[in-house]
Design a protein around this motif. Sequence first.
Motif, PDB file in Angstrom:
ATOM      1  N   PRO A 229     -11.587 -36.384  18.077  1.00  0.00           N
ATOM      2  CA  PRO A 229     -10.635 -35.466  17.430  1.00  0.00           C
ATOM      3  C   PRO A 229     -11.380 -34.437  16.574  1.00  0.00           C
ATOM      4  N   THR A 230     -10.972 -33.173  16.713  1.00  0.00           N
ATOM      5  CA  THR A 230     -11.696 -32.101  16.029  1.00  0.00           C
ATOM      6  C   THR A 230     -10.731 -31.213  15.250  1.00  0.00           C
ATOM      7  N   ILE A 231     -11.005 -31.085  13.973  1.00  0.00           N
ATOM      8  CA  ILE A 231     -10.196 -30.241  13.070  1.00  0.00           C
ATOM      9  C   ILE A 231     -10.980 -28.962  12.802  1.00  0.00           C
ATOM     10  N   PHE A 232     -10.277 -27.832  12.767  1.00  0.00           N
ATOM     11  CA  PHE A 232     -10.924 -26.581  12.366  1.00  0.00           C
ATOM     12  C   PHE A 232     -10.252 -26.070  11.100  1.00  0.00           C
ATOM     13  N   THR A 233     -11.049 -25.815  10.059  1.00  0.00           N
ATOM     14  CA  THR A 233     -10.520 -25.179   8.842  1.00  0.00           C
ATOM     15  C   THR A 233     -10.889 -23.704   8.881  1.00  0.00           C
ATOM     16  N   ALA A 234      -9.864 -22.855   8.946  1.00  0.00           N
ATOM     17  CA  ALA A 234     -10.081 -21.400   8.946  1.00  0.00           C
ATOM     18  C   ALA A 234     -10.111 -20.933   7.491  1.00  0.00           C
ATOM     19  N   HIS A 235     -11.310 -20.655   6.985  1.00  0.00           N
ATOM     20  CA  HIS A 235     -11.438 -20.206   5.585  1.00  0.00           C
ATOM     21  C   HIS A 235     -11.035 -18.742   5.451  1.00  0.00           C
ATOM     22  N   SER A 236     -11.068 -18.033   6.540  1.00  0.00           N
ATOM     23  CA  SER A 236     -10.535 -16.680   6.695  1.00  0.00           C
ATOM     24  C   SER A 236     -10.726 -16.349   8.160  1.00  0.00           C
ATOM     25  N   TRP A 237      -9.697 -15.885   8.837  1.00  0.00           N
ATOM     26  CA  TRP A 237      -9.850 -15.557  10.256  1.00  0.00           C
ATOM     27  C   TRP A 237     -10.763 -14.358  10.449  1.00  0.00           C
ATOM     28  N   SER A 238     -11.567 -14.397  11.493  1.00  0.00           N
ATOM     29  CA  SER A 238     -12.448 -13.253  11.784  1.00  0.00           C
ATOM     30  C   SER A 238     -11.674 -12.089  12.392  1.00  0.00           C
ATOM     31  N   PHE A 239     -10.365 -12.284  12.604  1.00  0.00           N
ATOM     32  CA  PHE A 239      -9.530 -11.181  13.110  1.00  0.00           C
ATOM     33  C   PHE A 239      -8.516 -10.753  12.048  1.00  0.00           C
ATOM     34  N   THR A 240      -8.832 -11.032  10.791  1.00  0.00           N
ATOM     35  CA  THR A 240      -7.908 -10.703   9.700  1.00  0.00           C
ATOM     36  C   THR A 240      -7.910  -9.200   9.413  1.00  0.00           C
ATOM     37  N   GLU A 241      -6.911  -8.744   8.652  1.00  0.00           N
ATOM     38  CA  GLU A 241      -6.790  -7.344   8.260  1.00  0.00           C
ATOM     39  C   GLU A 241      -8.041  -6.907   7.509  1.00  0.00           C
ATOM     40  N   GLY A 242      -8.607  -5.756   7.874  1.00  0.00           N
ATOM     41  CA  GLY A 242      -9.804  -5.260   7.193  1.00  0.00           C
ATOM     42  C   GLY A 242     -11.052  -5.386   8.049  1.00  0.00           C
ATOM     43  N   VAL A 243     -11.031  -6.325   9.021  1.00  0.00           N
ATOM     44  CA  VAL A 243     -12.162  -6.496   9.945  1.00  0.00           C
ATOM     45  C   VAL A 243     -12.117  -5.353  10.962  1.00  0.00           C
ATOM     46  N   PRO A 244     -13.275  -4.766  11.337  1.00  0.00           N
ATOM     47  CA  PRO A 244     -13.282  -3.688  12.334  1.00  0.00           C
ATOM     48  C   PRO A 244     -12.565  -4.093  13.626  1.00  0.00           C
ATOM     49  N   TYR A 245     -11.872  -3.130  14.246  1.00  0.00           N
ATOM     50  CA  TYR A 245     -10.950  -3.396  15.363  1.00  0.00           C
ATOM     51  C   TYR A 245     -11.580  -4.169  16.520  1.00  0.00           C
ATOM     52  N   LYS A 246     -12.729  -3.710  17.028  1.00  0.00           N
ATOM     53  CA  LYS A 246     -13.350  -4.363  18.196  1.00  0.00           C
ATOM     54  C   LYS A 246     -13.715  -5.817  17.891  1.00  0.00           C
ATOM     55  N   LYS A 247     -14.261  -6.028  16.699  1.00  0.00           N
ATOM     56  CA  LYS A 247     -14.647  -7.375  16.274  1.00  0.00           C
ATOM     57  C   LYS A 247     -13.392  -8.258  16.180  1.00  0.00           C
ATOM     58  N   LYS A 248     -12.343  -7.654  15.635  1.00  0.00           N
ATOM     59  CA  LYS A 248     -11.077  -8.375  15.460  1.00  0.00           C
ATOM     60  C   LYS A 248     -10.541  -8.857  16.812  1.00  0.00           C
ATOM     61  N   LEU A 249     -10.539  -7.954  17.792  1.00  0.00           N
ATOM     62  CA  LEU A 249     -10.041  -8.258  19.123  1.00  0.00           C
ATOM     63  C   LEU A 249     -10.864  -9.360  19.791  1.00  0.00           C
ATOM     64  N   PHE A 250     -12.188  -9.269  19.637  1.00  0.00           N
ATOM     65  CA  PHE A 250     -13.086 -10.263  20.231  1.00  0.00           C
ATOM     66  C   PHE A 250     -12.800 -11.661  19.679  1.00  0.00           C
ATOM     67  N   TYR A 251     -12.698 -11.768  18.350  1.00  0.00           N
ATOM     68  CA  TYR A 251     -12.489 -13.078  17.722  1.00  0.00           C
ATOM     69  C   TYR A 251     -11.086 -13.636  17.982  1.00  0.00           C
ATOM     70  N   GLN A 252     -10.120 -12.719  18.105  1.00  0.00           N
ATOM     71  CA  GLN A 252      -8.756 -13.149  18.410  1.00  0.00           C
ATOM     72  C   GLN A 252      -8.714 -13.820  19.785  1.00  0.00           C
ATOM     73  N   ARG A 253      -9.363 -13.193  20.770  1.00  0.00           N
ATOM     74  CA  ARG A 253      -9.413 -13.757  22.132  1.00  0.00           C
ATOM     75  C   ARG A 253     -10.200 -15.070  22.151  1.00  0.00           C
ATOM     76  N   MET A 254     -11.299 -15.059  21.409  1.00  0.00           N
ATOM     77  CA  MET A 254     -12.141 -16.257  21.332  1.00  0.00           C
ATOM     78  C   MET A 254     -11.336 -17.431  20.765  1.00  0.00           C
ATOM     79  N   GLU A 255     -10.625 -17.185  19.682  1.00  0.00           N
ATOM     80  CA  GLU A 255      -9.855 -18.256  19.028  1.00  0.00           C
ATOM     81  C   GLU A 255      -8.744 -18.771  19.937  1.00  0.00           C
ATOM     82  N   ARG A 256      -8.090 -17.846  20.645  1.00  0.00           N
ATOM     83  CA  ARG A 256      -7.052 -18.261  21.590  1.00  0.00           C
ATOM     84  C   ARG A 256      -7.615 -19.189  22.665  1.00  0.00           C
ATOM     85  N   SER A 257      -8.796 -18.843  23.164  1.00  0.00           N
ATOM     86  CA  SER A 257      -9.367 -19.626  24.261  1.00  0.00           C
ATOM     87  C   SER A 257      -9.896 -20.983  23.798  1.00  0.00           C
ATOM     88  N   ILE A 258     -10.265 -21.094  22.518  1.00  0.00           N
ATOM     89  CA  ILE A 258     -10.846 -22.347  22.000  1.00  0.00           C
ATOM     90  C   ILE A 258      -9.762 -23.281  21.432  1.00  0.00           C
TER      91      ILE A 258
END
Length: 376
Positions: free
Chosen positions: A113-142
């Motif tokens: 069993p694996t728990i993930f604690t998101a201390h701040s999402w890498s796709f949060t408001e303020g993060v550059p757009y391309k980086k945000k999109l990449f991490y959003q897709r990554m998180e969805r897939s994981i």
Amino acid sequence: MAILKIVQLITRMDKVGGAQKHVEALAIHLKQDGHDVTVVTGSYQPSLWHLQEHKIPVISISALQRAIHLAKDFQAFWQLRAVFKHLQPDVIATHSSKAGVIGRIVGRLLQIPTIFTAHSWSFTEGVPYKKKLFYQRMERSIQPFTTKIITVSEYDRELALMKKVAPAHKLLTIHNGIDPIERNKTTEKICMEQPVIVMVARFEVPKRQDVLLKTLAELTDIPWHLQLIGDGSLRPALEHFVEQNRLSNRVTFLGNQLDVHSYLEKGHLFVLLSDWEGLPISIIEAMRVGLPIIATNVGGVKELIIDRDNGFLVERENNELLKKRLHQLLMDAPLRGEMGTASEQRYLQYFTFIPMYQKTLMVYQQAVSELVKKGD
């Protein structure tokens, strides 16, 4: 209560940050409660932490690093797999993006069993757009490899739902919390005629010491002294700015400090300006000693600071309002006192360690029992 074998996995422990402090505090309390805890990390700097004195084993995985590097990430995957197979933990608690991704994949493959604690999402408001999109897709897939996701703020839980990175039943908010400390009533507030502003943050993106320094450079007609605690790659440029603007007698660079508490206790005002945040532990530390806060209204910060109650929220880039709020609090000692008292009360009511710890441990225990049920 069942004794658990727990791995706390985080990308790095060679810098002081909120996620690292969170992992250390959890590990120490879990150990004190009789659980078997191992911290697994990439770069590790023992002198910054109290893990050794609590006899908590730390395993350093050299290939685990923050930057994306396919060869090293692949290496980290195999190194982590070997460590987990050796330790055979009941549950893996992952923190920070890279450790979160690799750790969850390895955990799933080993059926831990694996728990993930998101201390701040890498796709949060303020993060550059391309980086945000990449991490959003990554998180969805994981996400399918994850037993449960803990967000440290309601803002982050809602963001995850809005971006469809995880279903509601996997997400739960557990606000950060820290242990109360015996207040030193004899502590003298230093230079009473000169209010001391404290900012605790690493000198890296997304922290904005530069914005604070530029604003204070326009307030040299009123008394203040600034203490900057932390270190990082952006520090030399800011030291140069301080020198150029003849602020050397008003700004002190203190580097990393193990005893941040004693500096906060002697301060008059805490400022944290960031382009994005989760739920900053540095603000909770300042609330604990009764300091008024000025902070950017990003992430879960508004869950800590009620504007005009225990401090002021300012929007990113609104430097005029920041200047006005700094002037207001620097010149008004009674207001600082009122807001400071409100800060301490809010900390005691909502952000102490034990409730956070108990909720987190319950998530670990539920994750383990769910796996047992599946195996029946």
